[in-house]
Design a protein around this motif. Structure first.
Motif, PDB file in Angstrom:
ATOM      1  N   ASN A 178     -44.038  59.278  50.726  1.00  0.00           N
ATOM      2  CA  ASN A 178     -44.688  60.561  50.964  1.00  0.00           C
ATOM      3  C   ASN A 178     -43.969  61.655  50.177  1.00  0.00           C
ATOM      4  OD1 ASN A 178     -45.991  58.992  52.845  1.00  0.00           O
ATOM      5  ND2 ASN A 178     -45.926  60.537  54.439  1.00  0.00           N
ATOM      6  N   ASN A 190     -41.706  64.802  49.431  1.00  0.00           N
ATOM      7  CA  ASN A 190     -40.526  65.441  50.030  1.00  0.00           C
ATOM      8  C   ASN A 190     -39.721  64.568  50.981  1.00  0.00           C
ATOM      9  OD1 ASN A 190     -39.077  67.913  49.904  1.00  0.00           O
ATOM     10  ND2 ASN A 190     -39.615  68.276  52.023  1.00  0.00           N
ATOM     11  N   GLY A 230     -37.348  62.512  49.749  1.00  0.00           N
ATOM     12  CA  GLY A 230     -36.063  62.263  49.100  1.00  0.00           C
ATOM     13  C   GLY A 230     -36.100  61.183  48.036  1.00  0.00           C
ATOM     14  N   LYS A 231     -37.262  60.936  47.446  1.00  0.00           N
ATOM     15  CA  LYS A 231     -37.353  59.919  46.400  1.00  0.00           C
ATOM     16  C   LYS A 231     -36.501  60.285  45.198  1.00  0.00           C
ATOM     17  CE  LYS A 231     -41.779  60.556  46.199  1.00  0.00           C
ATOM     18  NZ  LYS A 231     -41.815  61.498  47.318  1.00  0.00           N
ATOM     19  N   VAL A 255     -34.826  68.326  42.186  1.00  0.00           N
ATOM     20  CA  VAL A 255     -34.986  68.049  43.611  1.00  0.00           C
ATOM     21  C   VAL A 255     -35.263  69.380  44.298  1.00  0.00           C
ATOM     22  CG1 VAL A 255     -33.644  67.482  45.667  1.00  0.00           C
ATOM     23  CG2 VAL A 255     -33.509  66.020  43.672  1.00  0.00           C
ATOM     24  N   GLY A 256     -36.150  69.405  45.257  1.00  0.00           N
ATOM     25  CA  GLY A 256     -36.405  70.651  45.981  1.00  0.00           C
ATOM     26  C   GLY A 256     -36.978  70.350  47.347  1.00  0.00           C
ATOM     27  N   GLY A 308     -44.218  68.060  46.529  1.00  0.00           N
ATOM     28  CA  GLY A 308     -44.834  68.231  45.219  1.00  0.00           C
ATOM     29  C   GLY A 308     -43.883  68.656  44.126  1.00  0.00           C
ATOM     30  N   VAL A 309     -42.598  68.385  44.290  1.00  0.00           N
ATOM     31  CA  VAL A 309     -41.639  68.764  43.250  1.00  0.00           C
ATOM     32  C   VAL A 309     -41.855  67.892  42.012  1.00  0.00           C
ATOM     33  CG1 VAL A 309     -39.209  68.969  42.652  1.00  0.00           C
ATOM     34  CG2 VAL A 309     -39.958  69.450  44.976  1.00  0.00           C
ATOM     35  N   LEU A 328     -30.353  63.579  59.411  1.00  0.00           N
ATOM     36  CA  LEU A 328     -31.133  64.579  60.147  1.00  0.00           C
ATOM     37  C   LEU A 328     -31.686  64.000  61.441  1.00  0.00           C
ATOM     38  CD1 LEU A 328     -33.178  66.482  57.418  1.00  0.00           C
ATOM     39  CD2 LEU A 328     -31.063  67.143  58.560  1.00  0.00           C
ATOM     40  N   THR A 374     -30.411  55.245  54.488  1.00  0.00           N
ATOM     41  CA  THR A 374     -29.796  55.978  53.375  1.00  0.00           C
ATOM     42  C   THR A 374     -29.703  57.470  53.678  1.00  0.00           C
ATOM     43  OG1 THR A 374     -31.945  56.345  52.359  1.00  0.00           O
ATOM     44  CG2 THR A 374     -30.721  54.449  51.582  1.00  0.00           C
ATOM     45  N   VAL A 375     -28.818  58.117  52.942  1.00  0.00           N
ATOM     46  CA  VAL A 375     -28.788  59.581  52.934  1.00  0.00           C
ATOM     47  C   VAL A 375     -28.827  59.979  51.457  1.00  0.00           C
ATOM     48  CG1 VAL A 375     -27.511  61.646  53.571  1.00  0.00           C
ATOM     49  CG2 VAL A 375     -27.439  59.653  55.046  1.00  0.00           C
ATOM     50  N   GLY A 376     -30.028  60.193  50.959  1.00  0.00           N
ATOM     51  CA  GLY A 376     -30.234  60.364  49.522  1.00  0.00           C
ATOM     52  C   GLY A 376     -29.458  61.516  48.920  1.00  0.00           C
ATOM     53  N   ASP A 384     -34.594  75.022  47.962  1.00  0.00           N
ATOM     54  CA  ASP A 384     -33.812  74.057  48.721  1.00  0.00           C
ATOM     55  C   ASP A 384     -33.809  74.335  50.215  1.00  0.00           C
ATOM     56  OD1 ASP A 384     -33.308  72.884  46.373  1.00  0.00           O
ATOM     57  OD2 ASP A 384     -31.247  73.593  46.155  1.00  0.00           O
TER      58      ASP A 384
HETATM   59  N1  LIG Z   1     -30.271  66.013  54.988  1.00  0.00           N
HETATM   60  C1  LIG Z   1     -30.792  65.252  54.037  1.00  0.00           C
HETATM   61  N2  LIG Z   1     -31.508  65.825  53.060  1.00  0.00           N
HETATM   62  C2  LIG Z   1     -32.031  65.029  52.098  1.00  0.00           C
HETATM   63  C3  LIG Z   1     -31.838  63.640  52.091  1.00  0.00           C
HETATM   64  N3  LIG Z   1     -32.472  63.138  51.008  1.00  0.00           N
HETATM   65  C4  LIG Z   1     -33.044  64.179  50.366  1.00  0.00           C
HETATM   66  N4  LIG Z   1     -32.776  65.336  51.014  1.00  0.00           N
HETATM   67  C5  LIG Z   1     -33.287  66.670  50.695  1.00  0.00           C
HETATM   68  O1  LIG Z   1     -34.676  66.607  50.889  1.00  0.00           O
HETATM   69  C6  LIG Z   1     -35.376  67.439  49.961  1.00  0.00           C
HETATM   70  C7  LIG Z   1     -36.413  66.670  49.187  1.00  0.00           C
HETATM   71  O2  LIG Z   1     -35.795  65.800  48.267  1.00  0.00           O
HETATM   72  P1  LIG Z   1     -36.503  65.247  46.942  1.00  0.00           P
HETATM   73  O3  LIG Z   1     -35.598  64.202  46.402  1.00  0.00           O
HETATM   74  O4  LIG Z   1     -36.907  66.355  46.047  1.00  0.00           O
HETATM   75  O5  LIG Z   1     -37.811  64.600  47.548  1.00  0.00           O
HETATM   76  P2  LIG Z   1     -39.004  63.863  46.786  1.00  0.00           P
HETATM   77  O6  LIG Z   1     -39.437  62.768  47.662  1.00  0.00           O
HETATM   78  O7  LIG Z   1     -38.621  63.518  45.399  1.00  0.00           O
HETATM   79  O8  LIG Z   1     -40.098  65.007  46.812  1.00  0.00           O
HETATM   80  P3  LIG Z   1     -41.425  65.163  45.904  1.00  0.00           P
HETATM   81  O9  LIG Z   1     -41.037  64.952  44.493  1.00  0.00           O
HETATM   82  O10 LIG Z   1     -41.853  66.568  46.189  1.00  0.00           O
HETATM   83  O11 LIG Z   1     -42.407  64.171  46.411  1.00  0.00           O
HETATM   84  C8  LIG Z   1     -34.276  68.054  49.106  1.00  0.00           C
HETATM   85  O12 LIG Z   1     -33.990  69.327  49.641  1.00  0.00           O
HETATM   86  C9  LIG Z   1     -33.108  67.099  49.271  1.00  0.00           C
HETATM   87  O13 LIG Z   1     -31.887  67.771  49.086  1.00  0.00           O
HETATM   88  C10 LIG Z   1     -31.061  63.053  53.160  1.00  0.00           C
HETATM   89  O14 LIG Z   1     -30.877  61.841  53.252  1.00  0.00           O
HETATM   90  N5  LIG Z   1     -30.574  63.907  54.085  1.00  0.00           N
END
Ligand SMILES: Nc1nc2c(ncn2[C@@H]2O[C@H](COP(=O)(O)OP(=O)(O)OP(=O)(O)O)[C@@H](O)[C@H]2O)c(=O)[nH]1
Ligand SMILES: [Mg+2]
Lengths: 153, 673
Positions: B12, B14, B16-17, B31-32, B36-37, B121, B145-147, B364
């Motif tokens: 999905n 946001n 954390g991919k 990353v944001g 939709g980043v 979280l 994981t904690v990305g 962020d």
């Molecule tokens: N607390 C926490 N924040 C995380 C974790 N993984 C990612 N984030 C935060 O979650 C937000 C989204 O992360 P992205 O990596 O941009 O997510 P994405 O899935 O690529 O999002 P899209 O490209 O928009 O689909 C950012 O603010 C990250 O810093 C995690 O494991 N723990």
């Protein structure tokens, strides 16, 4: 059901709300060139957008007060979020003040007759009130979730 | 020998991919904290356990039925390119909605590994998830994981290589009610008998047909057996079937969730509290505007001392160069060309850094999505879609990623309008022009003038959208739906990295395109025009109408004379199409800044330009032709030269008219004289 706020929160909201609103109004009035006589005393600059920001902060506190008076439990959110916002603005003005100070060292010729207190904006000294509030309700501001409290309203 | 495989990161929006992608490959993709980043696929490499993995980061998608362009990119990659392993990244705080995609990926028969992300979280929220039970239930490896901090990545990669070695038939753990199963069975039989469909798993394809997925039906139409399929489909009602299928998937998910996790719901979380305030009906917009003002105030006031430092440095450099070089033309090239030109651009680095720092804080923290939500009402009144908001805000940094970000807008007309008005949002490259001119002519009110220009850009964008929506690009309004991410405390490190990445681009640009540009301008300003005697780079030629550039500049001067611009400005504007910073850079060269420590600002203030023309120039720079990079991306994203040209003509005409108005009205009424 226990309420999540007491008189302290309400008094705090009333006080902060009133102060921010009043100072905001003065600042806007000064910006329009109306002499309120206040600037000399407490460093209120003429600044329309800046004054509007103070008024917005005041409105947040007052809105919370209104909800709490109506017995809406979650109204206290406005107090906590208002505190956070005021501190953000305090930080912004402190940084601006720091920037001015640094600049007056680099190009002193541009700063003749300038006094550091000119940068000591209401946004800074009013911020001490929310700062106290923050310290008082420390446990409500946990890092992970910013704020946590029981659902009630 | 190492094996080569492709591994896709899906999930999905946001969840954390990209954070996980960065952690695996060591790259620094954007990353944001808003959905939709990522809007295009990004590749990276990693060798683990002797397996060479090509990792592909995909845009987010809620299901395998795609609506917007970014979702289509993600879906097509998974379906058509068939990566060896799909890592589905799941947001542990939002299991139910995330597992919906899992059901579809399983049906597709993809080899799946689940990265249960944001477990930090979930833990803080008080949820508990039994991972081994979840694994058992889904029959898929689940790794916590904690990305954002790179936690659990090695384990995730181990699971990927393990999964590679396993051979086990994909099982459908999702069974539907008898009615659906019967129809699905009928279609599957038809599909299995036609090699045309061999590329897709029959079970998945038939379910998609039953759901009425348009792009899948389009594929089926091309087969000879389509009439038979149509016959089965006609016996069903696609609409009710779609919701019945979704319903049953959710029911299966809920059954599972009840067994594997315990979700804490009896607290109003911090995010909820903040949202109560910042999305308040009355206070939402004022709060948004006051944050904008604070960001603006900081970008300018805090930057001043650092700009002065850079100024002092370049002043010293120019003097040192003048003393060290004895050949006159070389001294001129270095002093008036390179140092003055590049210097007048580099001096704005502090503004650019702060600007991007602010944008990254907004991204962020999670406030960006709220701002979009608050502004939706205002936006829809102007004919723009709520989803257009985030791309437009990104535009304050740079219009190129802003136009890319429109890919998340589902309706193609909404998207087209957004692309066409995005260049009116004032980007960082135009900032130097404002800071220079407003600082020169408006002293204490400079901040207000600059704020006004930003406001003008927004106003022009909104009004133009309204105009286009009611004339050339008509169409229905579509509803605005966006998931609000939970707030996260931005880390100083994250924002600093973001800021530096952008700052580096700016500096690189100053050292490449802009350097070449200003040297080009210097050369043309030094070569004597045909017919005029004089020597190369001599005093009577350089920067005068006796030089090539002055000669040609004079030819185009009549075009901009009604705006109060002279030939130097005309030339600067033409070069500014390459990159807007060059407007300032070439003015530095043409007005001879750099000699005698005279700054460009002092030269202009001393009468080289009137305040009115200065104001007009700012307005013109804001609205006229965007830079090459931006024109390129408009062409690519609209796929049409016609619309690209339309944008250029529309913007330039508007720029000319407004600058004309400023200058003519101003000089007749004696304002700013
Ligand atoms: N607390 C926490 N924040 C995380 C974790 N993984 C990612 N984030 C935060 O979650 C937000 C989204 O992360 P992205 O990596 O941009 O997510 P994405 O899935 O690529 O999002 P899209 O490209 O928009 O689909 C950012 O603010 C990250 O810093 C995690 O494991 N723990
Ligand atoms: Mg991403």
């Amino acid at each position: 059901m226990k309420q999540d706020y007491g008189n302290r929160e309400m008094i705090f909201a009333a006080l902060s709300g009133a102060l921010y609103t009043i100072f905001g109004i003065f600042q806007i009035a000064e910006g329009f060139g109306i002499n309120t006589g206040m600037p000399e005393m407490i460093f209120i600059p003429g600044d329309i957008p800046g004054g509007s920001c103070l008024m917005v902060l005041g409105a947040v506190f007052l809105y919370g007060l209104k909800e709490m008076l109506q017995g809406i439990n979650a109204g206290v959110s406005f107090v906590y979020v208002g505190i956070l916002m005021s501190l953000v603005f305090m930080a912004v003005y402190l940084l601006v003040m720091g920037g001015n100070m640094l600049d007056s060292i680099i190009v002193p010729e541009d700063y003749e007759g300038w006094n550091i207190m000119e940068a000591f904006r209401p946004g800074i000294y009013l911020g001490f009130l929310p700062l106290m509030g923050m310290l008082c309700w420390k446990d409500r501001f946990s890092l992970h979730e910013v704020l946590v409290f029981r659902e009630g309203a | 020998m190492t094996e080569k495989i492709t591994v896709a990161l899906a999930g999905n929006p946001n969840v954390g991919k990209t954070s996980i992608f960065n952690a695996i490959t060591g790259s620094k993709q954007h990353v944001g904290n808003w959905p939709g980043v990522t809007v295009e696929r990004k590749m990276g490499k990693r060798v683990h356990n002797d397996v060479e993995m090509e990792i592909v980061d995909l845009p987010g998608t809620y299901s395998l039925t795609a609506y917007s362009l970014d979702e289509i990119i993600a879906r097509d990659f998974i379906i058509e390119e068939k990566p060896h392993i799909v890592i589905q990244v799941i947001d542990a705080t939002n299991l139910e909605r995330n597992l919906y995609l899992t059901t579809q990926l399983m049906e597709l028969g993809a080899k799946l590994v689940i990265a249960l992300n944001m477990t930090d979280l979930a833990l803080a929220k008080g949820d508990s998830i039994d991972i081994s039970k979840m694994q058992e239930y889904l029959e898929v490896p689940v790794i916590s994981t904690v990305g954002s901090r790179g936690g659990g990545i090695e384990g995730l990669l181990d699971a990927v290589t393990d999964e590679l070695r396993k051979t086990r038939p994909t099982e459908n753990i999702f069974t539907y009610d008898a009615g659906i199963e019967k129809r699905s069975g009928e279609i599957e039989t038809i599909l299995n008998s036609d090699p045309y469909f061999a590329h897709y798993p029959a079970r998945w394809f038939s379910m998609k047909l039953l759901e009425g997925d348009e792009s899948i039906i389009k594929k089926a139409v091309e087969s000879d057996r389509y009439p038979e399929i149509r016959e089965v489909l006609d016996k069903t009602d696609a609409y009710s079937l779609e919701s019945r299928i979704a319903d049953q998937r959710y029911r299966t998910i809920q059954t599972m969730l009840r067994q594997v996790c315990n979700i804490n719901t009896n607290r109003l979380s911090g995010s909820d509290m903040v949202d109560r305030v910042v999305t308040n009906k009355y206070l939402g917009i004022p709060i948004f505007l006051s944050f904008m003002w604070a960001a603006f105030e900081l970008t300018f006031s805090f930057a001043t001392p650092f700009m002065n430092m850079i100024d002092v440095f370049f002043g010293w450099l120019a003097e040192a160069a003048a003393n060290a070089i004895s050949i006159p033309w070389l001294a001129s090239l270095v002093g008036e060309g390179i140092i003055a030109g590049v210097g007048s651009v580099v001096i704005f680095l502090p503004n650019i850094l702060l600007l991007f720092f602010m944008i990254s804080l907004m991204e962020d923290s999670g406030y960006m999505a709220r701002a979009a939500f608050i502004m939706d009402k205002v936006m829809s009144r102007t004919g723009l879609h709520g989803k257009s908001f985030i791309p437009l805000v990104m535009g304050f940094g740079c219009n190129v990623p802003a136009i890319m970000a429109t890919r998340t807008i589902e309706d193609s007309r909404d998207r087209l309008v957004t692309i066409l008005v995005a260049p009116f949002i004032s980007c960082g490259a135009r900032l130097p022009v404002y800071v220079l001119l407003a600082g020169t002519f408006f002293g204490r009110d400079a901040g207000l003038v600059i704020f006004g220009l930003y406001a003008l850009g927004i106003l022009v964008a909104l009004l133009s959208a309204r105009l286009m929506r009611s004339t050339v690009i008509r169409g229905e309004d579509t509803p605005f739906i966006m998931e609000l991410p939970s707030y996260k405390l931005p880390t100083l490190k994250g924002s600093a990295i973001h800021m530096w990445e952008r700052g580096k681009i700016y500096l690189k640009k100053a050292g490449s395109i802009i350097l070449v540009g200003v040297v080009g301008v210097w050369l043309l300003a030094s070569i004597p025009a045909p017919g005029s005697g004089g020597t190369f780079a001599s005093g009577e030629i350089y920067g005068t109408t006796n030089s090539v550039i002055g000669f040609t500049g004079q030819l185009i001067e009549p075009l901009v004379a009604p705006l109060g611009f002279d030939w130097r400005i005309a030339v600067a504007l033409v070069f500014g199409v390459v990159a807007k910073e060059i407007v300032v850079g070439s003015m530095g060269v043409l007005y001879g800044a750099g000699e005698d420590e005279e700054s460009l600002s002092n030269i202009l203030a001393a009468g080289a330009m009137t305040p009115l023309a200065g104001l007009g120039l700012m307005v013109f720079t804001l609205l006229y032709v965007p830079c090459f990079a931006c024109i390129g991306v408009i062409k690519r994203e609209t796929g049409s030269w016609k619309w690209t040209l339309f944008q250029l003509l529309y913007g330039t005409t508007l720029a000319w008219m407004l600058a004309f108005l400023v200058f003519q009205v101003g000089s007749r009424t004696g304002l700013l004289a």
